[in-house]
Every structure is written in C-alpha cells, then in structure tokens.
Write a protein that holds these residues in place. Sequence first.
Motif, PDB file in Angstrom:
ATOM      1  N   LEU A 130       0.801  -1.218   0.000  1.00 54.40           N
ATOM      2  CA  LEU A 130       0.000   0.000   0.000  1.00 54.40           C
ATOM      3  C   LEU A 130       0.840   1.278   0.000  1.00 54.40           C
ATOM      4  CD1 LEU A 130      -2.990  -0.929   2.340  1.00 54.40           C
ATOM      5  CD2 LEU A 130      -2.929  -0.803  -0.154  1.00 54.40           C
ATOM      6  N   ALA A 131       1.810   1.377   0.906  1.00 57.66           N
ATOM      7  CA  ALA A 131       2.592   2.614   0.986  1.00 57.66           C
ATOM      8  C   ALA A 131       3.384   2.854  -0.291  1.00 57.66           C
ATOM      9  CB  ALA A 131       3.525   2.570   2.194  1.00 57.66           C
ATOM     10  N   GLY A 132       4.024   1.798  -0.822  1.00 59.63           N
ATOM     11  CA  GLY A 132       4.788   1.950  -2.054  1.00 59.63           C
ATOM     12  C   GLY A 132       3.910   2.321  -3.233  1.00 59.63           C
ATOM     13  N   TYR A 133       2.701   1.751  -3.291  1.00 56.48           N
ATOM     14  CA  TYR A 133       1.771   2.072  -4.374  1.00 56.48           C
ATOM     15  C   TYR A 133       1.406   3.553  -4.325  1.00 56.48           C
ATOM     16  CZ  TYR A 133      -0.987  -0.213  -8.022  1.00 56.48           C
ATOM     17  OH  TYR A 133      -1.456  -0.667  -9.241  1.00 56.48           O
ATOM     18  N   ALA A 134       1.073   4.033  -3.120  1.00 53.26           N
ATOM     19  CA  ALA A 134       0.714   5.441  -2.965  1.00 53.26           C
ATOM     20  C   ALA A 134       1.872   6.351  -3.361  1.00 53.26           C
ATOM     21  CB  ALA A 134       0.293   5.718  -1.525  1.00 53.26           C
ATOM     22  N   ALA A 135       3.094   5.960  -2.965  1.00 53.16           N
ATOM     23  CA  ALA A 135       4.267   6.786  -3.259  1.00 53.16           C
ATOM     24  C   ALA A 135       4.514   6.890  -4.760  1.00 53.16           C
ATOM     25  CB  ALA A 135       5.496   6.200  -2.558  1.00 53.16           C
ATOM     26  N   ARG A 136       4.220   5.839  -5.514  1.00 51.56           N
ATOM     27  CA  ARG A 136       4.478   5.855  -6.962  1.00 51.56           C
ATOM     28  C   ARG A 136       3.438   6.667  -7.723  1.00 51.56           C
ATOM     29  NH1 ARG A 136       5.957  -0.348  -8.573  1.00 51.56           N
ATOM     30  NH2 ARG A 136       6.370   0.615 -10.608  1.00 51.56           N
ATOM     31  N   GLY A 319      -0.528   9.353  14.212  1.00 49.09           N
ATOM     32  CA  GLY A 319       0.260   9.690  13.033  1.00 49.09           C
ATOM     33  C   GLY A 319       1.599   8.999  12.935  1.00 49.09           C
ATOM     34  N   ALA A 320       2.046   8.350  14.027  1.00 47.32           N
ATOM     35  CA  ALA A 320       3.393   7.767  14.036  1.00 47.32           C
ATOM     36  C   ALA A 320       3.607   6.713  12.954  1.00 47.32           C
ATOM     37  CB  ALA A 320       3.705   7.197  15.422  1.00 47.32           C
ATOM     38  N   PRO A 321       2.678   5.770  12.727  1.00 48.29           N
ATOM     39  CA  PRO A 321       2.927   4.789  11.663  1.00 48.29           C
ATOM     40  C   PRO A 321       3.094   5.417  10.283  1.00 48.29           C
ATOM     41  CG  PRO A 321       1.190   4.010  13.126  1.00 48.29           C
ATOM     42  CD  PRO A 321       1.467   5.436  13.508  1.00 48.29           C
ATOM     43  N   THR A 322       2.319   6.459   9.988  1.00 48.73           N
ATOM     44  CA  THR A 322       2.465   7.137   8.698  1.00 48.73           C
ATOM     45  C   THR A 322       3.835   7.781   8.572  1.00 48.73           C
ATOM     46  OG1 THR A 322       0.098   7.565   8.522  1.00 48.73           O
ATOM     47  CG2 THR A 322       1.550   8.986   7.241  1.00 48.73           C
ATOM     48  N   LEU A 323       4.289   8.442   9.628  1.00 51.35           N
ATOM     49  CA  LEU A 323       5.595   9.096   9.606  1.00 51.35           C
ATOM     50  C   LEU A 323       6.709   8.068   9.404  1.00 51.35           C
ATOM     51  CD1 LEU A 323       4.945  11.499  12.604  1.00 51.35           C
ATOM     52  CD2 LEU A 323       5.230  12.210  10.226  1.00 51.35           C
ATOM     53  N   ILE A 324       6.620   6.946  10.116  1.00 49.81           N
ATOM     54  CA  ILE A 324       7.669   5.920  10.003  1.00 49.81           C
ATOM     55  C   ILE A 324       7.639   5.272   8.633  1.00 49.81           C
ATOM     56  CG2 ILE A 324       8.466   3.719  10.940  1.00 49.81           C
ATOM     57  CD1 ILE A 324       7.365   4.614  13.655  1.00 49.81           C
ATOM     58  N   GLN A 325       6.440   5.002   8.112  1.00 44.96           N
ATOM     59  CA  GLN A 325       6.371   4.341   6.811  1.00 44.96           C
ATOM     60  C   GLN A 325       6.830   5.284   5.692  1.00 44.96           C
ATOM     61  OE1 GLN A 325       2.635   2.181   5.711  1.00 44.96           O
ATOM     62  NE2 GLN A 325       4.142   0.536   5.703  1.00 44.96           N
ATOM     63  N   THR A 326       6.545   6.570   5.818  1.00 41.98           N
ATOM     64  CA  THR A 326       7.051   7.529   4.837  1.00 41.98           C
ATOM     65  C   THR A 326       8.571   7.584   4.870  1.00 41.98           C
ATOM     66  OG1 THR A 326       5.044   8.866   5.073  1.00 41.98           O
ATOM     67  CG2 THR A 326       6.942   9.928   4.056  1.00 41.98           C
ATOM     68  N   ALA A 327       9.152   7.562   6.070  1.00 39.67           N
ATOM     69  CA  ALA A 327      10.607   7.527   6.186  1.00 39.67           C
ATOM     70  C   ALA A 327      11.173   6.263   5.547  1.00 39.67           C
ATOM     71  CB  ALA A 327      11.017   7.612   7.658  1.00 39.67           C
ATOM     72  N   LEU A 328      10.476   5.141   5.694  1.00 34.41           N
ATOM     73  CA  LEU A 328      10.928   3.886   5.093  1.00 34.41           C
ATOM     74  C   LEU A 328      10.942   3.977   3.571  1.00 34.41           C
ATOM     75  CD1 LEU A 328      11.580   0.823   5.931  1.00 34.41           C
ATOM     76  CD2 LEU A 328       9.255   0.385   5.145  1.00 34.41           C
ATOM     77  N   VAL A 329       9.866   4.522   2.990  1.00 36.46           N
ATOM     78  CA  VAL A 329       9.798   4.655   1.530  1.00 36.46           C
ATOM     79  C   VAL A 329      10.860   5.625   1.036  1.00 36.46           C
ATOM     80  CG1 VAL A 329       8.336   5.362  -0.401  1.00 36.46           C
ATOM     81  CG2 VAL A 329       7.355   4.034   1.480  1.00 36.46           C
ATOM     82  N   ASP A 330      11.111   6.702   1.792  1.00 36.39           N
ATOM     83  CA  ASP A 330      12.181   7.626   1.420  1.00 36.39           C
ATOM     84  C   ASP A 330      13.530   6.915   1.396  1.00 36.39           C
ATOM     85  OD1 ASP A 330      10.495   9.775   1.140  1.00 36.39           O
ATOM     86  OD2 ASP A 330      10.891  10.620   3.115  1.00 36.39           O
ATOM     87  N   ALA A 331      13.765   6.055   2.392  1.00 35.01           N
ATOM     88  CA  ALA A 331      15.060   5.377   2.485  1.00 35.01           C
ATOM     89  C   ALA A 331      15.219   4.307   1.416  1.00 35.01           C
ATOM     90  CB  ALA A 331      15.220   4.768   3.879  1.00 35.01           C
ATOM     91  N   SER A 332      14.147   3.594   1.113  1.00 33.73           N
ATOM     92  CA  SER A 332      14.247   2.493   0.138  1.00 33.73           C
ATOM     93  C   SER A 332      14.081   2.967  -1.293  1.00 33.73           C
ATOM     94  CB  SER A 332      13.180   1.435   0.435  1.00 33.73           C
ATOM     95  OG  SER A 332      11.881   1.947   0.194  1.00 33.73           O
ATOM     96  N   GLY A 333      13.333   4.069  -1.485  1.00 33.91           N
ATOM     97  CA  GLY A 333      12.905   4.476  -2.819  1.00 33.91           C
ATOM     98  C   GLY A 333      11.617   3.753  -3.164  1.00 33.91           C
ATOM     99  N   PRO A 334      10.698   4.411  -3.893  1.00 40.53           N
ATOM    100  CA  PRO A 334       9.415   3.774  -4.214  1.00 40.53           C
ATOM    101  C   PRO A 334       9.554   2.448  -4.952  1.00 40.53           C
ATOM    102  CG  PRO A 334       9.345   6.125  -4.719  1.00 40.53           C
ATOM    103  CD  PRO A 334      10.776   5.791  -4.384  1.00 40.53           C
ATOM    104  N   GLU A 335      10.604   2.302  -5.758  1.00 41.19           N
ATOM    105  CA  GLU A 335      10.748   1.082  -6.558  1.00 41.19           C
ATOM    106  C   GLU A 335      11.080  -0.139  -5.690  1.00 41.19           C
ATOM    107  OE1 GLU A 335      14.695   3.018  -6.067  1.00 41.19           O
ATOM    108  OE2 GLU A 335      12.684   3.704  -6.654  1.00 41.19           O
ATOM    109  N   ARG A 336      11.597   0.082  -4.476  1.00 40.52           N
ATOM    110  CA  ARG A 336      11.899  -1.042  -3.579  1.00 40.52           C
ATOM    111  C   ARG A 336      10.999  -1.027  -2.348  1.00 40.52           C
ATOM    112  NH1 ARG A 336      17.340   1.011  -4.494  1.00 40.52           N
ATOM    113  NH2 ARG A 336      18.304  -0.139  -6.194  1.00 40.52           N
ATOM    114  N   ALA A 337       9.962  -0.201  -2.389  1.00 39.78           N
ATOM    115  CA  ALA A 337       9.134  -0.007  -1.198  1.00 39.78           C
ATOM    116  C   ALA A 337       8.374  -1.267  -0.807  1.00 39.78           C
ATOM    117  CB  ALA A 337       8.160   1.147  -1.426  1.00 39.78           C
ATOM    118  N   ASP A 338       7.941  -2.072  -1.796  1.00 41.18           N
ATOM    119  CA  ASP A 338       7.179  -3.275  -1.453  1.00 41.18           C
ATOM    120  C   ASP A 338       8.004  -4.227  -0.597  1.00 41.18           C
ATOM    121  OD1 ASP A 338       5.221  -2.162  -2.970  1.00 41.18           O
ATOM    122  OD2 ASP A 338       5.121  -3.762  -4.467  1.00 41.18           O
ATOM    123  N   VAL A 339       9.259  -4.430  -1.000  1.00 41.71           N
ATOM    124  CA  VAL A 339      10.119  -5.334  -0.235  1.00 41.71           C
ATOM    125  C   VAL A 339      10.430  -4.745   1.132  1.00 41.71           C
ATOM    126  CG1 VAL A 339      12.369  -6.457  -0.169  1.00 41.71           C
ATOM    127  CG2 VAL A 339      11.114  -6.324  -2.320  1.00 41.71           C
TER     128      VAL A 339
END
Length: 418
Positions: A130-136, A319-339
């Motif tokens: 879900l998070a990676g899909y939204a980010a893309r 809001g904490a899960p959203t903040l952490i998951q956004t940081a995760l997608v930033d660190a991985s990049g959207p193309e690797r967000a699913d993994v």
Amino acid sequence: MSTTSLTEGTAVPTPAPLPWSALLALSTAAFTAVLTELLPAGLLPRMAPALGVSEARVGFLVTGYAGASFAAAIPLTALLRGLPRRTVLVGALSGFALSNAVVALSSSYALTFGARLVAGGMGGTLWAMLAGYAARMVPAERRGRAIAIVLAGITLALSLGVPAGTVLAGAVGWRAAFGVLAGLAVLLVGWVRWQVPAFPGEAPEARVPLVRVAALPGIPAVLSVTLFLLVGHQVMYTYVAPFAAHAGFGRTGLVLLVFGAATVVGIWITGVLVDGRLRAALLGALGLCAAVMLALGLAAEVPGILLISVGLWGLAFGGAPTLIQTALVDASGPERADVATSLQTTVYNAGIAAGSLTGGVVLEDMGAGALPWIALPLLVLALSVVTVARRDAFPARRESSATAQTAAGTARHSRRNA
C-alpha cells in the motif's frame, strides 16, 4: 507538477492535484483488511455457538490471521514482486472476498480457520504494497500526504469500522456482517481496476535481494524505531482495561473512545506536516508518547489525568505509523518499497506479539501499575534512534527529486546569465 504561474516574472510550480479516487481506493483496502482481521474479536459470543467451539477458540481466528500475515509478508512479496502491481492488488482483494464469503457461510470451525489463514496471507501481501503504491502515484514532495491518506483507512477501521461492524452483526447476524465485508471487497476490486493506475513489477535484472534492501542506509534505523514503538505501545494498549481499573476508572469503553477519536486528529495533523517536517513531527510524536507513559506511571489514579493522557497518547500514536512508513519509503525508494514494507510488516507484527506477551507477564507478576514503566524506556529508545539517525533514516530536510531538479535548473540559468 502540471502547471506553472508567473510571479514577478518567475515561473512558480503549481502542484498537480492528488489522485484522490485512487488513493481512497487504497485507503478503503486498508480499512477492509483491518476490519477483516479484527471483526471476530467483537463477535465472540455470537460466533462460538454457531461454530460449536468456545469463545477462546473463536479468538484464535484473530490469532491465526495475524500469524499468517506475519509469516506470509516477506516470502509472498518476494515471490510476487515481478508481477504487475495492480494484478497482485486485485488478487489480494479477491482473496479477502473469498475468505469472508467462506466465513459467512461455514458452520465448520476448521474450514473457518482455514479461510482466516488465507485472509491473513492476503493481508501480509496487501500491507507490503500500500505505501509503495501510494508513493508511486504522486511526486516525491507529496509522498507523505498520499501515504497518510491511504493509512487513514486503518484509523477509520479501528475507530468506526469495528464498532459499526459489531452493531451490524447484532442487528442482522454475524454471518451477514462477514457477507457485507465480502461484498465490499468485490466492489473494491472494480474500483481498483477502474481508478488505480497499473504499475509494472520489478524486472529480474532490477531486483535487489531482500538482504541488500534490509541493509540499505536508513532501513535498519527505521525498522528499529518500528519495533521499539510497537512493543512499547502494545505493552500498554493490550491491557488498557486492567490499567484503567487500576486507576479507579472502570469505563474502558470511554477510554478507548477517547483514544480512537484522538488518533483521527493525529493522522490529520500528520497529513499536514509529513511532507515538510517529518523528522520534527516524529520526534514530537515519540516524545509525547514517552511523556504520556511518565504521566500514567506517576498519576494514573487521577481519572482526569488518565483521560487527558490517553487522548494525548492517541494524538501522538495516530500519526506515528504514517511518519515511520514515509521515512521507510524515502530510504528504500518507491521502486523497492514493497520489499522494504514487507520487512516492516513482519517487524510490526513481531512488535505487537512481543508487546502483548511482555505486558501480560508484567501484569501477572508486577500488576497493572508497572505497565507504563515498562513501556517508557522502549519509547525512549525509539526517540533516541530517531534523534541519532538524522542522515539517512530521518533527515532534517527531505529534498524531493523535483525540488532538486528545479534548483539545478535555476543554477544553470544563473550561470548562463552571469
């Protein structure tokens, strides 16, 4: 960015509108997954006679779902990462529809439990996407807000969906409630195919091994914060009823209502802050959670303090899960967000299990009054990791690729005019 306007001769980018219909479809998918997971917990007395088992065994339907989600997130995400993303999303939603339909019709506990395991596997796959899909679907500078919209489905399911589902089951029967959930998943399949864009899977040559994704700069720190936060939160949240009784406030329903309402406000505030002030917002949320545990440890017996503290706790945690998951997608990049998100899903569920287990042991050996003092150091650890990991995981400034390109273009223009 789709348009520009002129201000004193300078082109000012105008952000493109968010793809609201697609984001709301993903948010509804999150809502459906949470409601599917937790609805049996509110229907124990109704489901047990129909399935011929005890209420405790009906409770295992929630445990089985969570266990399957924990076990399936990483292997299924790795197995399916090469398939078109919308195809995988539709497959997961179809699995929810089938599972809930079987639960609605089944009179066999074994068959019902098997259907719940299937739903848990679908849930593990869905949460990894879900998070990676939204980010893309959005520019980098609007990524956090898009993720907040999608994850708002979790908050709505907890604060409104589960109580409404329980009321519906009381009015028309628990089988009808699961039938409605199955129908919602079917409608959602059509919505996703109509409005959610199709993204390709990862090409074989572009796939980064899971171990290397886990070792990307920033990923270990984000996963550590996820674990510390969830264990600390769950130590208290799982046993909020005995803690409220310890505090001399027996109205657990009101305590949970205050917490749920505050989480809605918390995720709204996060949607406003996440793209510009992620680090500051997360430091504030974790600091507030820690302060709440300190207040509950020192003055839990004062009912007013209890309700105010629980409200602030919900505001911070919402809001904490959203903040952490956004940081995760930033660190991985959207193309690797699913993994990366599949790793976080596993850590998230491990944190829930560890927190519930730890809280239970503390409750039996030391009493409810000790729970905040166990949660507090875990939240301080999460806060410390965010404080230290300011380079890759939680940078003070999140510069989007679009902003970087604009700055580069401005620099080239200035050099030509010099």
